[in-house]
Motif scaffolding. Sequence first.
Motif, PDB file in Angstrom:
ATOM      1  N   ILE A 478       0.837  -1.212   0.000  1.00  0.00           N
ATOM      2  CA  ILE A 478       0.000   0.000   0.000  1.00  0.00           C
ATOM      3  C   ILE A 478       0.861   1.247   0.000  1.00  0.00           C
ATOM      4  CG2 ILE A 478      -1.765   1.266   1.316  1.00  0.00           C
ATOM      5  CD1 ILE A 478      -2.674  -1.483   2.417  1.00  0.00           C
ATOM      6  N   ARG A 479       2.022   1.185   0.650  1.00  0.00           N
ATOM      7  CA  ARG A 479       2.865   2.365   0.790  1.00  0.00           C
ATOM      8  C   ARG A 479       3.377   2.889  -0.561  1.00  0.00           C
ATOM      9  NH1 ARG A 479       5.036   3.433   5.966  1.00  0.00           N
ATOM     10  NH2 ARG A 479       6.055   5.172   4.910  1.00  0.00           N
ATOM     11  N   ARG A 480       3.358   2.047  -1.590  1.00  0.00           N
ATOM     12  CA  ARG A 480       3.820   2.504  -2.911  1.00  0.00           C
ATOM     13  C   ARG A 480       2.992   3.667  -3.433  1.00  0.00           C
ATOM     14  NH1 ARG A 480       3.300  -2.750  -6.414  1.00  0.00           N
ATOM     15  NH2 ARG A 480       1.353  -2.791  -5.217  1.00  0.00           N
ATOM     16  N   PHE A 481       1.732   3.716  -3.043  1.00  0.00           N
ATOM     17  CA  PHE A 481       0.817   4.682  -3.630  1.00  0.00           C
ATOM     18  C   PHE A 481       0.437   5.793  -2.645  1.00  0.00           C
ATOM     19  CE2 PHE A 481       0.061   0.486  -5.658  1.00  0.00           C
ATOM     20  CZ  PHE A 481       0.683   0.787  -6.856  1.00  0.00           C
ATOM     21  N   LEU A 482       1.336   6.020  -1.702  1.00  0.00           N
ATOM     22  CA  LEU A 482       1.180   7.100  -0.740  1.00  0.00           C
ATOM     23  C   LEU A 482       2.427   7.978  -0.759  1.00  0.00           C
ATOM     24  CD1 LEU A 482      -0.063   4.893   2.227  1.00  0.00           C
ATOM     25  CD2 LEU A 482      -1.483   6.530   0.984  1.00  0.00           C
ATOM     26  N   ARG A 483       2.282   9.202  -0.313  1.00  0.00           N
ATOM     27  CA  ARG A 483       3.452  10.076  -0.153  1.00  0.00           C
ATOM     28  C   ARG A 483       3.285  10.865   1.145  1.00  0.00           C
ATOM     29  NH1 ARG A 483       2.747  15.474  -1.479  1.00  0.00           N
ATOM     30  NH2 ARG A 483       0.725  15.984  -2.395  1.00  0.00           N
ATOM     31  N   PRO A 484       4.389  11.174   1.814  1.00  0.00           N
ATOM     32  CA  PRO A 484       4.283  11.907   3.080  1.00  0.00           C
ATOM     33  C   PRO A 484       3.987  13.387   2.846  1.00  0.00           C
ATOM     34  CG  PRO A 484       6.587  11.510   2.544  1.00  0.00           C
ATOM     35  CD  PRO A 484       5.793  10.800   1.499  1.00  0.00           C
ATOM     36  N   VAL A 485       3.095  13.910   3.631  1.00  0.00           N
ATOM     37  CA  VAL A 485       2.797  15.349   3.616  1.00  0.00           C
ATOM     38  C   VAL A 485       2.936  15.866   5.045  1.00  0.00           C
ATOM     39  CG1 VAL A 485       1.098  17.147   3.129  1.00  0.00           C
ATOM     40  CG2 VAL A 485       1.216  15.119   1.662  1.00  0.00           C
ATOM     41  N   SER A 486       3.677  16.964   5.208  1.00  0.00           N
ATOM     42  CA  SER A 486       3.846  17.590   6.511  1.00  0.00           C
ATOM     43  C   SER A 486       2.991  18.846   6.588  1.00  0.00           C
ATOM     44  CB  SER A 486       5.322  17.946   6.731  1.00  0.00           C
ATOM     45  OG  SER A 486       5.507  18.539   7.995  1.00  0.00           O
ATOM     46  N   TYR A 487       2.307  19.016   7.713  1.00  0.00           N
ATOM     47  CA  TYR A 487       1.421  20.162   7.917  1.00  0.00           C
ATOM     48  C   TYR A 487       2.000  21.021   9.037  1.00  0.00           C
ATOM     49  CZ  TYR A 487      -1.760  17.243   5.213  1.00  0.00           C
ATOM     50  OH  TYR A 487      -2.318  16.458   4.229  1.00  0.00           O
ATOM     51  N   GLN A 488       2.310  22.266   8.730  1.00  0.00           N
ATOM     52  CA  GLN A 488       2.963  23.166   9.684  1.00  0.00           C
ATOM     53  C   GLN A 488       1.991  24.245  10.125  1.00  0.00           C
ATOM     54  OE1 GLN A 488       6.940  24.408   8.686  1.00  0.00           O
ATOM     55  NE2 GLN A 488       6.703  26.379   9.728  1.00  0.00           N
ATOM     56  N   ASN A 489       1.697  24.235  11.409  1.00  0.00           N
ATOM     57  CA  ASN A 489       0.807  25.245  12.007  1.00  0.00           C
ATOM     58  C   ASN A 489      -0.556  25.306  11.317  1.00  0.00           C
ATOM     59  OD1 ASN A 489       2.734  25.965  13.892  1.00  0.00           O
ATOM     60  ND2 ASN A 489       3.544  27.650  12.644  1.00  0.00           N
ATOM     61  N   ILE A 490      -1.028  24.181  10.793  1.00  0.00           N
ATOM     62  CA  ILE A 490      -2.328  24.154  10.117  1.00  0.00           C
ATOM     63  C   ILE A 490      -3.428  24.020  11.170  1.00  0.00           C
ATOM     64  CG2 ILE A 490      -3.788  22.845   8.496  1.00  0.00           C
ATOM     65  CD1 ILE A 490      -1.509  24.345   7.159  1.00  0.00           C
ATOM     66  N   PRO A 491      -4.471  24.849  11.096  1.00  0.00           N
ATOM     67  CA  PRO A 491      -5.567  24.743  12.059  1.00  0.00           C
ATOM     68  C   PRO A 491      -6.183  23.338  12.056  1.00  0.00           C
ATOM     69  CG  PRO A 491      -5.744  26.775  10.806  1.00  0.00           C
ATOM     70  CD  PRO A 491      -4.655  25.984  10.172  1.00  0.00           C
ATOM     71  N   GLU A 492      -6.630  22.914  13.218  1.00  0.00           N
ATOM     72  CA  GLU A 492      -7.173  21.570  13.376  1.00  0.00           C
ATOM     73  C   GLU A 492      -8.255  21.269  12.350  1.00  0.00           C
ATOM     74  OE1 GLU A 492      -7.260  18.047  16.145  1.00  0.00           O
ATOM     75  OE2 GLU A 492      -5.891  19.739  15.902  1.00  0.00           O
TER      76      GLU A 492
END
Length: 502
Positions: A478-492
């Motif tokens: 499954i991990r082949r079709f995912l990518r990491p996204v980082s969220y910085q100070n994003i409202p809940e």
Amino acid sequence: MTYIPKGKHLIAGEWIGGDRTFRSAPAHGPVHDFASGQVDLVNRAADAAEQAFEIYAHTTREERAAFLEAIADEIDARGDQVTEIGTQETALPEGRLQGERGRTTGQLRLFAQHIRDGAYLDRRHDGALPDRQPPRPDLRLIQRPIGPVAVFGASNFPLAFSTAGGDTASALAAGCPVIVKGHPAHPGTGEIIAEAIHAAIQKTGMPAGVFSFIHGDTHEVGKALVEHPLIKAVGFTGSLRGGRALFDLCAARPEPIPFFGELGSINPCFVLPAAMQARSAAIAEGWVGSLTLFAGQFCTNPGLLVLPEEGADAFAEAAARALEAVAEQVMLTDGMAQSYRDGAGRVGKLASPVAQADSHGRNARPNVYRTGAEDFLRDHTLGEEVFGPMGLIVTTRDADQMIQLARGLEGQLTATLQMDDGDTELAARLMPVLERKAGRVLANGWPTGVEVADAMVHGGPYPASTNFGATSVGTMAIRRFLRPVSYQNIPEALLPPDLRGM
């Protein structure tokens, strides 16, 4: 009830025919006509997949899990029909098709369970440190789906590596719509599975564009799929030549995309001295059984056996006796049967026969040859895959030469050690070599048979696969079709639901 194929493509919920057709070539049973894929269908399917992605990527894990389970249920509901047309098209026996169907539906249900758990998302949270100099922002990370995925059906696994097989199941589990190019060797089998997925889409209310199925008997559709700008990754199981051509197309795009291709392997097996001395005949019989299983039409077929010179004659004789009991078998297609004959003939000119038999038409008889390590290392062609029931025995004069041979191998899906307690020291020397060469290393077994499980790796260094860090079997697929996204100070309220409240 016998399944009568529509002979049509499924594009975002609509069955579509066409003026250009091709005919199936079953091993037995009726011949059917199928619409041949066109580039305009690829465009329609890709547009629909992109529209569906905006919805499907934001479904909950529970919704996607229920969808995967619904696909499994719909396939099982068509079980007898799937088996009937599958055996007609491929010549694979009923028991093999039934087992492969169980593996396919089991894989879908395993993935459903896996995404419900949520650990695959690799969620991370580094809280804000406002008093630190410099201050640290609030950071949260999660894996997100990458977009529409193209999948190529495999010739040798009409269920487990085709329409609803591992690539499709893992992409759908990740949240990615899928467009499948069906394999022309089993178009009816591909179509009935597409019908099952379509029924599951309707049952669970998923967007129609989350899945499309295109028949294809030419390279035109495949080329259009991998070059389409809306496609973000490709899953493929097949030949080195065909896979490398698609891999190069993916890399040459204005936006290169990952190509997860499983291309070929000779799956070397090393018989170590103590095991050779203690159970040579039993190992020979086990190897022949694995080598000739279903006419050797497995990507994990153990085509190379490496053993000590001492005792090699007795081993070869035992293998030859075991081969006498192996009946002629029907191969998946006429083209594969011809390729097998060509490959066996090529090796037969370079190595000595252990057991040699002529094959005709779509049928195949096993061939086993023997050579020394020096000749094997000198001629690269002896290490090329021959798809079918052909094996090569390579003898080594000592442990150092066995390790030298292992170092000279290309990337493999598997590497096997046949060993006893007295072989531990040599096995320890081989292990660092083999784990660099293969995605799966096993002891005292045979590589045919790939368990669908969390800890399975079905991949390896090139040319076994084009991405050594990935697997096409098991939940890590499954991990082949995912990518990491980082969220910085994003409202809940703006975070993905799976990141909220951390």
